[in-house]
Design an enzyme around this catalytic site. Structure first.
Site, mmCIF file in Angstrom:
data_model
loop_
_atom_site.group_PDB
_atom_site.id
_atom_site.type_symbol
_atom_site.label_atom_id
_atom_site.label_comp_id
_atom_site.label_asym_id
_atom_site.label_seq_id
_atom_site.Cartn_x
_atom_site.Cartn_y
_atom_site.Cartn_z
ATOM 1 N N CYS A 257 0.777 -1.251 -0.084
ATOM 2 C CA CYS A 257 0.010 -0.059 -0.235
ATOM 3 C C CYS A 257 0.774 1.188 0.015
ATOM 4 C CB CYS A 257 -1.084 0.044 1.221
ATOM 5 S SG CYS A 257 -1.756 1.636 1.397
ATOM 6 N N CYS B 7 0.650 3.388 3.250
ATOM 7 C CA CYS B 7 1.238 2.618 4.376
ATOM 8 C C CYS B 7 2.715 2.926 4.213
ATOM 9 C CB CYS B 7 1.205 1.150 4.325
ATOM 10 S SG CYS B 7 -0.438 0.719 4.991
ATOM 11 N N ASP C 201 0.521 16.341 -1.461
ATOM 12 C CA ASP C 201 -0.239 15.595 -2.568
ATOM 13 C C ASP C 201 1.151 15.653 -3.379
ATOM 14 O OD1 ASP C 201 -3.134 14.243 -3.635
ATOM 15 O OD2 ASP C 201 -1.554 14.815 -5.038
ATOM 16 N N ASN D 173 -12.703 11.028 -1.244
ATOM 17 C CA ASN D 173 -13.193 10.119 -2.514
ATOM 18 C C ASN D 173 -13.376 8.700 -2.054
ATOM 19 O OD1 ASN D 173 -12.931 12.396 -4.035
ATOM 20 N ND2 ASN D 173 -10.838 11.933 -4.486
ATOM 21 N N GLY E 94 -14.102 7.966 -7.457
ATOM 22 C CA GLY E 94 -12.629 8.742 -7.978
ATOM 23 C C GLY E 94 -11.770 8.206 -6.926
ATOM 24 N N HIS F 221 -7.983 8.476 3.216
ATOM 25 C CA HIS F 221 -7.356 9.846 3.051
ATOM 26 C C HIS F 221 -8.228 10.734 3.102
ATOM 27 C CE1 HIS F 221 -7.202 8.360 -0.875
ATOM 28 N NE2 HIS F 221 -7.174 9.721 -1.197
ATOM 29 N N HIS G 241 -8.414 14.685 1.796
ATOM 30 C CA HIS G 241 -7.597 15.724 1.128
ATOM 31 C C HIS G 241 -7.702 17.078 1.594
ATOM 32 C CE1 HIS G 241 -6.804 13.643 -3.322
ATOM 33 N NE2 HIS G 241 -7.967 12.878 -2.519
HETATM 34 P P1 5GP Z 1 -7.719 9.747 -4.474
HETATM 35 O O1 5GP Z 1 -8.322 10.033 -5.694
HETATM 36 O O2 5GP Z 1 -7.429 8.446 -3.976
HETATM 37 O O3 5GP Z 1 -8.861 10.521 -3.423
HETATM 38 O O4 5GP Z 1 -6.329 10.606 -4.425
HETATM 39 C C1 5GP Z 1 -5.082 10.059 -4.278
HETATM 40 C C2 5GP Z 1 -4.223 11.214 -4.045
HETATM 41 O O5 5GP Z 1 -2.797 10.549 -4.034
HETATM 42 C C3 5GP Z 1 -4.146 11.940 -5.700
HETATM 43 O O6 5GP Z 1 -4.411 13.478 -5.359
HETATM 44 C C4 5GP Z 1 -2.842 11.693 -6.063
HETATM 45 O O7 5GP Z 1 -1.989 12.926 -6.591
HETATM 46 C C5 5GP Z 1 -1.980 11.416 -4.614
HETATM 47 N N1 5GP Z 1 -0.870 10.567 -5.016
HETATM 48 C C6 5GP Z 1 -0.882 9.438 -5.698
HETATM 49 N N2 5GP Z 1 0.431 8.984 -5.312
HETATM 50 C C7 5GP Z 1 1.164 9.595 -4.755
HETATM 51 C C8 5GP Z 1 2.397 9.355 -4.156
HETATM 52 O O8 5GP Z 1 3.402 8.491 -4.282
HETATM 53 N N3 5GP Z 1 2.777 10.324 -3.213
HETATM 54 C C9 5GP Z 1 2.084 11.518 -2.982
HETATM 55 N N4 5GP Z 1 2.467 12.411 -1.823
HETATM 56 N N5 5GP Z 1 0.825 11.661 -3.443
HETATM 57 C C10 5GP Z 1 0.472 10.629 -4.235
HETATM 58 ZN ZN ZN Z 2 -2.429 1.408 3.628
#
Ligand code: 5GP
Ligand code: ZN
Length: 112
Positions: free
Chosen positions: A4, A7, A30, A86, A92, A99, A101
């Site tokens: 993950c 994680c 992010d 999300n 999405g 998490h 945002h």
């Molecule tokens: P979700 O769509 O799952 O709510 O958002 C996932 C977020 O994680 C996205 O905004 C994406 O830019 C961010 N993200 C994806 N991979 C990484 C990563 O390796 N490091 C960081 N800091 N953010 C990530």
């Molecule tokens: Zn996890």
């Protein structure tokens, strides 16, 4: 969970720009920011999504909620901020570690 992404961020095995951490919660930038300030708040414990929350998580969630405005103030978001969760494919969600945002600043896009 070993495979993950968040994680790995939480246990420092994947590099990220961490702005806050304690025994239960980690907040980091992010990697693809959608606003001047775009942070992700995660529990250290692996919970796949909002849909997997249980009553055992009530204390953790309360801590996360109360921490959000504190982090926003630390980031200079004195005029307010936006939080987004999300959940699932229809919501999405891309990373299946729960998490929140936290977004703000002058470049915050419209909500439409
Ligand atoms: P979700 O769509 O799952 O709510 O958002 C996932 C977020 O994680 C996205 O905004 C994406 O830019 C961010 N993200 C994806 N991979 C990484 C990563 O390796 N490091 C960081 N800091 N953010 C990530
Ligand atoms: Zn996890």
């Amino acid at each position: 969970m070993t495979d993950c992404l968040f994680c790995k961020v939480a246990d420092h095995s994947l590099a990220s720009d961490i702005v806050y951490e304690d025994d239960q919660i980690v907040v980091f930038k992010d990697i693809y920011p959608k606003a001047d300030v775009h942070l992700l708040m995660v529990p250290r414990q692996h919970i796949a999504s909002l849909a997997e929350l249980d009553s055992v998580h009530d204390g953790l969630i309360a801590r996360m909620m109360r921490l959000l405005p504190q982090i926003a103030r630390q980031q200079g978001l004195d005029n307010g901020f936006r939080t987004i969760i999300n959940t699932g494919p229809g919501g999405g969600q891309e990373v299946y570690h729960f998490h929140i945002h936290l977004l703000g600043g002058g470049s915050l896009p419209g909500f439409a």
